[in-house]
Design a protein around this motif. Structure first.
Motif, PDB file in Angstrom:
ATOM      1  N   ALA A 131     -44.524  67.172  68.582  1.00  0.00           N
ATOM      2  CA  ALA A 131     -43.209  66.814  68.566  1.00  0.00           C
ATOM      3  C   ALA A 131     -42.353  68.014  69.021  1.00  0.00           C
ATOM      4  O   ALA A 131     -41.210  67.679  69.754  1.00  0.00           O
ATOM      5  N   LYS A 132     -42.553  69.211  68.417  1.00  0.00           N
ATOM      6  CA  LYS A 132     -41.764  70.265  68.819  1.00  0.00           C
ATOM      7  C   LYS A 132     -42.003  70.621  70.346  1.00  0.00           C
ATOM      8  O   LYS A 132     -40.979  71.061  71.141  1.00  0.00           O
ATOM      9  N   GLU A 133     -43.127  70.422  70.933  1.00  0.00           N
ATOM     10  CA  GLU A 133     -43.416  70.702  72.319  1.00  0.00           C
ATOM     11  C   GLU A 133     -42.577  69.876  73.317  1.00  0.00           C
ATOM     12  O   GLU A 133     -42.206  70.275  74.217  1.00  0.00           O
ATOM     13  N   TYR A 134     -42.512  68.752  72.775  1.00  0.00           N
ATOM     14  CA  TYR A 134     -42.014  67.581  73.583  1.00  0.00           C
ATOM     15  C   TYR A 134     -40.286  67.855  73.635  1.00  0.00           C
ATOM     16  O   TYR A 134     -39.604  67.741  74.356  1.00  0.00           O
ATOM     17  N   HIS A 135     -39.899  68.304  72.380  1.00  0.00           N
ATOM     18  CA  HIS A 135     -38.378  68.478  72.196  1.00  0.00           C
ATOM     19  C   HIS A 135     -37.805  69.579  72.948  1.00  0.00           C
ATOM     20  O   HIS A 135     -36.996  69.863  73.849  1.00  0.00           O
ATOM     21  N   ASP A 136     -39.072  70.660  73.015  1.00  0.00           N
ATOM     22  CA  ASP A 136     -38.669  72.027  73.645  1.00  0.00           C
ATOM     23  C   ASP A 136     -38.784  72.029  75.237  1.00  0.00           C
ATOM     24  O   ASP A 136     -38.403  73.031  75.897  1.00  0.00           O
ATOM     25  N   GLU A 137     -39.338  71.118  75.829  1.00  0.00           N
ATOM     26  CA  GLU A 137     -39.703  71.018  77.282  1.00  0.00           C
ATOM     27  C   GLU A 137     -38.299  71.183  77.830  1.00  0.00           C
ATOM     28  O   GLU A 137     -38.195  71.574  78.932  1.00  0.00           O
ATOM     29  N   THR A 138     -37.365  70.460  77.311  1.00  0.00           N
ATOM     30  CA  THR A 138     -35.800  70.333  78.022  1.00  0.00           C
ATOM     31  C   THR A 138     -34.932  71.237  77.217  1.00  0.00           C
ATOM     32  O   THR A 138     -33.989  71.864  77.817  1.00  0.00           O
ATOM     33  N   LEU A 139     -35.083  71.664  76.026  1.00  0.00           N
ATOM     34  CA  LEU A 139     -34.021  72.139  75.170  1.00  0.00           C
ATOM     35  C   LEU A 139     -34.799  73.170  74.428  1.00  0.00           C
ATOM     36  O   LEU A 139     -34.907  73.103  73.197  1.00  0.00           O
ATOM     37  N   PRO A 140     -35.365  74.262  74.963  1.00  0.00           N
ATOM     38  CA  PRO A 140     -36.402  75.364  74.161  1.00  0.00           C
ATOM     39  C   PRO A 140     -35.619  76.032  73.276  1.00  0.00           C
ATOM     40  O   PRO A 140     -36.314  76.819  72.261  1.00  0.00           O
TER      41      PRO A 140
END
Length: 459
Positions: free
Chosen positions: A404-413
């Motif tokens: 979940a964190k990985e997918y969120h941070d792909e664009t807004l890290p």
């Protein structure tokens, strides 16, 4: 934690949880399960005594954290691991075990067929595992005769089964329901016999023209299981390997025999769950679950999938999770995960992860559908965090927080975006959940609507 509990039972001829439950004894394992399930200990004892719940807990697996499989408890998920002659080794299998436990496997089956010393691999897995370990002893039986099926004897089976029990295996798949008279029933199938263990037994019977040795020596296996508290996982050798073959005479004939064997084991206070299909269209899943409950006197049902379509190699963790959720909803007690590599090859660590998460979703969805106490609490808490844009809490409550964190941070890290009231899909201006309506505004709106209704009524 079980060392002291087990010490009190040494020297007894039957140490099964069912045996104690039927004597009116609430064991330490039953108490532990009651706390985990948030259920009364007496209910746990009653369900185990009745045979509708099992607590797989070999007395030689002291580091086990007891868990329950049954319709009264949460829907469980099993993960399969195992070394093969072509791939993997002891260290890799222990790493897979740890990964499976990390992502929520309730039990793990060691299906090793090669790739090293099978006894060493199994012992290492059991020693490292806080969850019940299951095996299919026939795989090692076959290795003991160097793959020559025709050379197998009943003593070969019993020797390996007892060895697994001594090593601490908590439940074993025993393919005792495949009778010689059922073999002609597979003629009309597309995929014939797809169970590896069932195939071995079938070839032995075809060569010798004799009845299944696991069936004829079933009472001998019962005596072994009593001594160590090993649970039966009665194997479905004739499970359908494609949707065309589902619910046919071969499958249902074996199921009837599995019911008879269940009741034979219960006569000796030995715990049983029954394995099920396989590949089943969605419209037949409820029938399969209810038929198993009817034939097997409500012994816990443990299904592989089932896959609801056959055209998605590489995505069978999805095709099967659909069926698994439906099966769990209708009362299946444990779901055996399927990975994206099903039908294609030996799963790696990422496949184990993807398969397990798909099945944790299915099991949890089934618990919600069955209205289990507290099943939806985590969903509501995550939804609240989502509405409040508490991103870190959302990650924490996720089945797979890292993903979940990985997918969120792909664009807004950047860390600043962990408190931002938007994500990269809607952006800062178009998120509908930014439309916050306070209580006072709603009260005023309700008053206005009430007046409007009154005007309409009068007119």
């Amino acid at each position: 934690m079980r060392t002291e509990w087990i010490a009190k039972r040494h020297g007894q001829s039957n140490v099964s949880q069912m045996h104690y439950a039927r004597q009116g004894v609430i064991t330490e394992e039953m108490n532990y399960v009651a706390q985990r399930e948030n259920l009364p200990a007496e209910l746990i004892r009653e369900e185990v005594a009745r045979g509708r719940m099992i607590i797989p807990a070999n007395i030689n697996h002291p580091n086990l954290e007891p868990m329950a499989i049954g319709i009264a408890s949460k829907c469980k998920v099993n993960a399969n691991i195992g070394a093969s002659p072509n791939s993997s080794n002891l260290d890799e299998e222990v790493a897979k075990l740890n990964l499976a436990v990390k992502y929520g496997a309730d039990t793990v089956m060691d299906l090793s067929t090669g790739g090293g010393n099978l006894d060493e691999i199994r012992t290492a897995i059991i020693k490292a595992s806080p969850v019940p370990i299951g095996t299919v002893p026939i795989y090692q039986v076959l290795e003991s005769v160097h793959g020559k099926i025709e050379n197998l004897t009943p003593d070969d089976f019993l020797h390996v089964i007892e060895k697994h029990a001594q090593q601490g295996v908590d439940y074993m798949t025993i393919h005792a329901g495949l009778l010689i008279e059922y073999l002609p029933l597979v003629r009309s199938r597309i995929t014939g016999i797809v169970s590896r263990g069932g195939g071995i037994i079938a070839r032995w019977m075809l060569h010798h023209h004799k009845q299944n040795p696991l069936y004829t020596h079933f009472d001998d296996i019962i005596e072994i299981f009593k001594k160590y508290d090993v649970s039966f996982s009665l194997g479905d050798s004739l499970r359908p390997g494609c949707t065309h073959d589902a619910s046919d005479d071969a499958q249902l004939s074996e199921l009837k025999t599995l019911g008879q064997l269940t009741r034979r084991a219960w006569e000796h206070d030995v715990q049983v769950m029954v394995e099920g299909p396989g590949h089943v269209p969605m419209d037949q899943i409820e029938f399969n679950v209810k038929k198993q409950m009817e034939e097997c006197s409500e012994a816990p049902f443990y299904v592989l999938g089932p896959l609801v379509t056959d055209i998605a190699p590489g995505y069978d963790h999805i095709t099967s999770a659909i069926g698994a959720a439906i099966a769990g909803w209708h009362g299946t007690a444990m779901l055996c995960y399927v990975t994206p590599k099903e039908h294609l090859g030996l799963p790696n660590a990422e496949d184990v992860r993807n398969g397990l998460i798909a099945y944790k979703i299915a099991a949890h969805a089934a618990d919600i559908a069955r209205h289990r106490i507290g099943a939806r609490d985590r969903d509501d808490e995550l939804s609240t965090a989502r509405y409040n844009f508490d991103w870190n809490r959302q990650f924490e409550l996720s089945l797979d927080p890292e993903r979940a964190k990985e997918y969120h941070d792909e664009t807004l890290p950047a860390d600043i975006y962990k408190t931002a009231e938007f994500c990269s899909m809607c952006g800062p201006k178009f998120c509908p959940m930014q439309t916050k309506v306070d209580a006072d505004a709603l009260t005023e709106l309700e008053k206005f609507l009430a007046k409007e209704k009154e005007v309409v009524t009068q007119s």
